[in-house]
Design a protein around this motif. Structure first.
Motif, PDB file in Angstrom:
ATOM      1  N   LYS A 351      -1.370 -11.822  -4.921  1.00 42.64           N
ATOM      2  CA  LYS A 351      -1.102 -13.068  -4.192  1.00 42.64           C
ATOM      3  C   LYS A 351      -1.077 -14.208  -5.198  1.00 42.64           C
ATOM      4  N   GLU A 352      -0.025 -15.010  -5.166  1.00 39.37           N
ATOM      5  CA  GLU A 352       0.003 -16.154  -6.072  1.00 39.37           C
ATOM      6  C   GLU A 352       0.760 -17.320  -5.450  1.00 39.37           C
ATOM      7  N   SER A 353       0.594 -18.484  -6.065  1.00 37.96           N
ATOM      8  CA  SER A 353       1.268 -19.674  -5.538  1.00 37.96           C
ATOM      9  C   SER A 353       2.687 -19.734  -6.092  1.00 37.96           C
ATOM     10  N   PRO A 354       3.594 -20.466  -5.412  1.00 40.43           N
ATOM     11  CA  PRO A 354       4.965 -20.598  -5.917  1.00 40.43           C
ATOM     12  C   PRO A 354       5.008 -21.141  -7.349  1.00 40.43           C
ATOM     13  N   PHE A 357       4.294 -18.371  -9.786  1.00 37.29           N
ATOM     14  CA  PHE A 357       5.394 -17.402  -9.711  1.00 37.29           C
ATOM     15  C   PHE A 357       6.597 -17.922 -10.498  1.00 37.29           C
ATOM     16  N   VAL A 358       6.923 -19.215 -10.296  1.00 38.85           N
ATOM     17  CA  VAL A 358       8.086 -19.806 -10.976  1.00 38.85           C
ATOM     18  C   VAL A 358       7.858 -19.852 -12.487  1.00 38.85           C
ATOM     19  N   SER A 359       6.613 -20.163 -12.917  1.00 43.38           N
ATOM     20  CA  SER A 359       6.388 -20.243 -14.365  1.00 43.38           C
ATOM     21  C   SER A 359       6.467 -18.861 -15.001  1.00 43.38           C
ATOM     22  N   TYR A 410       9.507 -25.618  -2.960  1.00 43.75           N
ATOM     23  CA  TYR A 410       8.183 -25.961  -2.412  1.00 43.75           C
ATOM     24  C   TYR A 410       7.045 -25.473  -3.302  1.00 43.75           C
ATOM     25  N   ALA A 411       6.104 -26.355  -3.538  1.00 52.09           N
ATOM     26  CA  ALA A 411       4.932 -25.964  -4.326  1.00 52.09           C
ATOM     27  C   ALA A 411       3.713 -25.793  -3.422  1.00 52.09           C
ATOM     28  N   ARG A 412       3.654 -26.568  -2.317  1.00 54.70           N
ATOM     29  CA  ARG A 412       2.489 -26.507  -1.426  1.00 54.70           C
ATOM     30  C   ARG A 412       2.858 -25.887  -0.079  1.00 54.70           C
ATOM     31  N   GLY A 413       1.853 -25.264   0.556  1.00 53.50           N
ATOM     32  CA  GLY A 413       2.099 -24.737   1.902  1.00 53.50           C
ATOM     33  C   GLY A 413       2.703 -23.348   1.915  1.00 53.50           C
ATOM     34  N   PHE A 414       2.880 -22.749   0.747  1.00 55.35           N
ATOM     35  CA  PHE A 414       3.465 -21.404   0.667  1.00 55.35           C
ATOM     36  C   PHE A 414       2.612 -20.513  -0.228  1.00 55.35           C
ATOM     37  N   SER A 415       2.706 -19.190  -0.006  1.00 51.15           N
ATOM     38  CA  SER A 415       2.123 -18.212  -0.934  1.00 51.15           C
ATOM     39  C   SER A 415       3.120 -17.093  -1.123  1.00 51.15           C
ATOM     40  N   ILE A 416       3.011 -16.428  -2.288  1.00 51.72           N
ATOM     41  CA  ILE A 416       3.818 -15.223  -2.494  1.00 51.72           C
ATOM     42  C   ILE A 416       2.853 -14.057  -2.467  1.00 51.72           C
ATOM     43  N   MET A 425      -0.500   2.288   7.025  1.00 48.94           N
ATOM     44  CA  MET A 425       0.020   3.599   6.605  1.00 48.94           C
ATOM     45  C   MET A 425      -0.008   3.669   5.075  1.00 48.94           C
ATOM     46  N   PRO A 426      -1.207   3.769   4.499  1.00 46.84           N
ATOM     47  CA  PRO A 426      -1.343   3.644   3.042  1.00 46.84           C
ATOM     48  C   PRO A 426      -0.677   4.768   2.253  1.00 46.84           C
ATOM     49  N   HIS A 427      -0.393   5.910   2.913  1.00 45.60           N
ATOM     50  CA  HIS A 427       0.185   7.037   2.162  1.00 45.60           C
ATOM     51  C   HIS A 427       1.703   6.909   1.996  1.00 45.60           C
ATOM     52  N   ILE A 428       2.316   5.911   2.677  1.00 51.47           N
ATOM     53  CA  ILE A 428       3.773   5.738   2.550  1.00 51.47           C
ATOM     54  C   ILE A 428       4.055   4.515   1.685  1.00 51.47           C
ATOM     55  N   PRO A 429       4.610   4.711   0.461  1.00 50.85           N
ATOM     56  CA  PRO A 429       4.909   3.535  -0.367  1.00 50.85           C
ATOM     57  C   PRO A 429       6.061   2.732   0.241  1.00 50.85           C
ATOM     58  N   ASP A 430       5.800   1.473   0.511  1.00 55.96           N
ATOM     59  CA  ASP A 430       6.849   0.608   1.076  1.00 55.96           C
ATOM     60  C   ASP A 430       6.584  -0.809   0.569  1.00 55.96           C
ATOM     61  N   PRO A 431       6.871  -1.046  -0.744  1.00 59.06           N
ATOM     62  CA  PRO A 431       6.507  -2.354  -1.307  1.00 59.06           C
ATOM     63  C   PRO A 431       7.305  -3.488  -0.662  1.00 59.06           C
ATOM     64  N   ILE A 432       6.638  -4.618  -0.485  1.00 53.25           N
ATOM     65  CA  ILE A 432       7.301  -5.784   0.118  1.00 53.25           C
ATOM     66  C   ILE A 432       6.797  -7.053  -0.574  1.00 53.25           C
ATOM     67  N   LEU A 433       7.732  -7.945  -0.890  1.00 48.40           N
ATOM     68  CA  LEU A 433       7.390  -9.220  -1.510  1.00 48.40           C
ATOM     69  C   LEU A 433       7.697 -10.297  -0.481  1.00 48.40           C
ATOM     70  N   GLN A 434       6.675 -11.052  -0.099  1.00 50.66           N
ATOM     71  CA  GLN A 434       6.872 -12.019   0.985  1.00 50.66           C
ATOM     72  C   GLN A 434       6.594 -13.437   0.497  1.00 50.66           C
ATOM     73  N   LEU A 435       7.557 -14.307   0.763  1.00 50.16           N
ATOM     74  CA  LEU A 435       7.293 -15.736   0.566  1.00 50.16           C
ATOM     75  C   LEU A 435       6.864 -16.219   1.948  1.00 50.16           C
ATOM     76  N   SER A 436       5.577 -16.518   2.062  1.00 51.42           N
ATOM     77  CA  SER A 436       5.051 -16.805   3.394  1.00 51.42           C
ATOM     78  C   SER A 436       4.694 -18.279   3.508  1.00 51.42           C
ATOM     79  N   CYS A 437       5.242 -18.932   4.528  1.00 47.99           N
ATOM     80  CA  CYS A 437       4.940 -20.342   4.781  1.00 47.99           C
ATOM     81  C   CYS A 437       3.659 -20.398   5.624  1.00 47.99           C
TER      82      CYS A 437
END
Length: 758
Positions: A351-354, A357-359, A410-416, A425-437
């Protein structure tokens, strides 16, 4: 009936009005006079929609020099049709009394899929495919090509609409989606483009939340609405979630693979154009050098989607030099996709901030923040230059550019948040990258700033003081109304234990306890034997519902239930659920009776009514908390705590109880209706949970009904049903009038008594 509220003559199309409708209109008028925003909670089934429409259209008639426009936002197409149906009735009534001066133009606006009349375009299976099939026939370059090549397929409806030019207008009236399609077919014009063109002239527009809250759509559909508009968000209890979804983006493996295919196709197109029409790419480059990201003269059929960032955050400057050339831009996107692919190859949750992530993107892939900001506009420009019409095929690269633009803006109000697999379902690999507001106020701020009055209304807005904090605005009116009744036709109960006195709850440590599952089953077995017609049960999740039904099946409880009533179950498949609902209604109609198993937060809990005999009892099994281990929810809770000082427990309880209230509120859709609500969980007996239910439910929840066992609940249900079977006076007596006539209102105006009903 016609009556006055201060200086406004209100035209109301029915002979009687509920006291709370009158009060609602008074408060709404206060907000309109103050040109401010308001929050109004009105119990379900008390005619909220018609009260809103009557007052705002009458207010418009009383101020002919400054006419206001009504923008009415609904969540579903079904609700949109219902609203337009009410408006039709009201419009006919006003025209009958006032003649031509009361005529208005009201339209419903929806996607091409719901408005298109071209059968070949409609043959596509989903919304994106319909949009693409439409573009293939209406894009300006396709139409230009058809003059040289007669085999190019065009849309006759669109061509006729274009030929009519400024004469393509709708006469005054109220148009549902069906009316628009019929009008379009009759005239041979395209209903979708006609409706979009008429938005600027219409007095009332009814459309979906997304058309105002999602910047991608709002930038095209709603940009021309004037400030003197009243915006209404109906059924707005989940408005914070809609705002958050509008600015959140998810990227999966499939997205990256699709985006790579898109880039290969774009690359081929660039090479083809270089060989055949290099001047076009050069013209685009020159335009970008001059600082224009998009041509200003785009026709409606060429516009695709607007920028995903909010209007005031979009940079009004030239596209950076390193992505002006088409091939350079493709190269930058390739590097971005490679970087995202590497980030998805993680074993741990990150988990990181925008900002960070950008840097790291800058240091590892050499892509600067400013370049990211322009990704979306640059892609749009390139796709127009390359004359690409298969927009549905290019959704993956569009998603990646969405992500890039938002992360760069956006720098504030979001997380990646990057998750290697779904925790359930931990045995099924299904990676996901979410930009969440996390900040709902971001998406709705432009709406509050731009329009003079915004009305947020629903049957479930409790606790009402939390919404202004979540959406960071100051309402001029904030009010919760009670339901005036001639008889107590709602009977809420809190069931804390089974007949064997074992406590029942869906708390994590108790939910799989055989005693709890058995008691929940026995409760339903007993209830179906005494409650007539339809019974609806809501569970906290699909997995819990599946588990509990399987156990009931093994222990024979399900068989006992089915001896009394038929059983239907909501699934995650829309078609199956629709079929189950249809058969459930048929079973209730023919007197066989039925039980419907459903899930809180599901499709049925949000938009389907179980009025009259379709829902005499609703059972809410457990407290529908969100999945509290979700990384996105945790990040949002941290943000709410740090920014708005909203405690984690408060928000989770508020969120769970608005869902529970939404579920149980499905059974009462009018005052002649009656129904019982059972909250089957010991946690509902606690004051901190219970107090967050809407006032109109709490006012009927007696202290004696707060700590019941199954056998006590059965006794209360029998008594309640016997009482409801007695004849009663609908208008109300003994000083408790629940239906007011015109004379009553005049008397109230003279004596200044506002609250006759309470």
């Amino acid at each position: 009936m016609i009556f006055k509220i201060e200086d406004v003559t209100v035209y109301f199309p029915y002979d009687n009005i509920y006291p709370e409708q009158y009060e609602y209109m008074v408060e709404l008028k206060r907000a309109l006079d103050a040109k401010g925003h308001c929050l109004l909670e009105m119990p379900t089934g008390t005619g909220k929609t018609i009260a809103l429409l009557s007052l705002i259209t009458s207010y418009r008639l009383s101020r002919p020099d400054s006419p206001i426009k009504l923008v009415y936002c609904t969540r579903t197409v079904h609700e949109m049709e219902k609203t337009l149906g009410e408006l039709k009735l009201l419009h006919d009534y006003q025209v009958r009394h006032l003649g031509a001066q009361a005529k208005i133009l009201a339209i419903g606006l929806s996607s091409r899929k719901n408005l298109c009349v071209n059968t070949k375009v409609l043959a596509a299976e989903n919304r994106d495919s319909v949009d693409a099939a439409c573009r293939k026939r209406t894009a300006s370059w396709v139409r230009a090509l058809s003059t040289e090549n007669p085999n190019v397929e065009l849309c006759d409806y669109f061509e006729n609409y274009e030929k009519a030019a400024d004469n393509a207008l709708l006469p005054p009236g109220v148009y549902t989606l069906e009316d628009l399609r019929a009008f379009g077919k009759n005239r041979g014009w395209c209903p979708y483009f006609l409706a979009r063109h008429m938005v600027q002239f219409a007095n009332v527009i009814v459309y979906s939340y997304q058309y105002l809250l999602d910047p991608k759509v709002a930038g095209i559909i709603s940009k021309e609405l004037q400030k003197e508009s009243v915006v209404v968000f109906d059924e707005a209890h989940n408005i914070d979630n809609v705002c958050i979804e509008a600015l959140s983006v998810s990227v999966r493996r499939v997205t990256l693979e699709g985006a790579n295919r898109n880039l290969n196709k774009i690359r081929q197109e660039i090479d083809r154009f270089k060989a055949t029409d290099a001047g076009r790419l050069r013209a685009e480059y020159n335009r970008l050098v001059e600082g224009l990201a998009l041509r200003g003269d785009l026709s409606g059929s060429d516009q695709w989607l607007a920028n995903p960032a909010l209007p005031h955050d979009i940079l009004k400057e030239a596209v950076p030099g390193n992505i002006r050339r088409a091939e350079h831009f493709v190269h930058v996107l390739r590097r971005l996709l490679q970087y995202l692919g590497v980030r998805l190859d993680t074993e741990n949750v990150e988990k990181e901030s925008p900002v960070s992530f950008v840097s790291s993107l800058n240091s590892q892939a050499g892509i600067e923040q400013k370049t990211l900001k322009f990704c979306y506009d640059r892609l749009q420009s390139l796709m127009l230059t390359l004359e690409i019409t298969d927009t549905d095929e290019f959704l993956p690269i569009q998603t990646v550019c969405d992500f890039a633009t938002l992360v760069g803006t956006y720098a504030r109000g979001f997380s990646i948040i990057i998750e290697p697999y779904d925790e359930r379902m931990p045995h099924i690999p299904d990676p996901i990258l979410q930009l969440s507001c996390h900040d709902a106020s971001l998406a709705i701020k432009p709406v509050f700033d731009r329009f003079q009055s915004v009305v947020i209304t629903s049957g479930t807005l409790s606790p009402i003081d939390l919404y202004p904090r979540l959406l960071s605005f100051t309402p001029v009116v904030s009010r919760s109304f009670k339901m005036s009744m001639t008889r107590d036709c709602i009977c809420p109960m809190v069931l804390t234990r089974g007949s064997d006195q074992l406590p029942v709850s869906t708390k994590f440590d108790m939910r799989s306890d055989p005693g709890v599952v058995r008691n929940y089953g026995k409760l339903l077995v007993e209830m179906v034997s005494i409650v007539p017609d339809g019974v609806v049960c809501f569970f906290v999740s699909y997995s819990y519902m599946d588990g509990i039904i399987a156990t009931w099946n093994e222990t024979g409880i399900l068989k006992e239930i089915m001896q009394q009533k038929l059983v239907f179950i909501e699934t995650q498949d829309v078609v199956e659920t629709t079929l189950a609902l249809d058969n459930y209604r048929r079973a209730c109609d023919c007197g066989r009776g039925a039980v419907f198993f459903s899930v809180a937060r599901g499709k049925v809990a949000e938009g389907i009514d179980f009025d009259r005999h379709y829902g005499r009892l609703v059972v809410m099994y457990g407290v529908p908390f969100q999945y509290t281990l979700s990384k996105i929810l945790r990040a949002r809770l941290e943000y709410l705590h740090d920014t708005f000082q909203i405690k984690e427990g408060d928000f989770l309880t508020f969120d769970a109880l608005r869902q529970a209230a939404q579920c149980v509120g499905r059974v009462i859709r009018s005052k002649a209706d009656y129904g019982m609500m059972i909250f089957a969980d010991k946690r509902y007996s606690r004051h901190d949970k219970r107090s967050k239910l809407p006032g109109w439910i709490l006012s009927h929840l007696r202290d004696a009904h707060l700590n019941l066992s199954t056998d006590m609940a059965i006794h209360i249900a029998r008594e309640f049903l016997r009482k409801m079977a007695q004849p009663y006076d609908k208008a109300g007596t003994m000083g408790r009038k629940t239906l007011l006539t015109q004379e009553d209102l005049e008397k109230m105006a003279e004596t200044g008594v506002q609250d006759m009903a309470y």
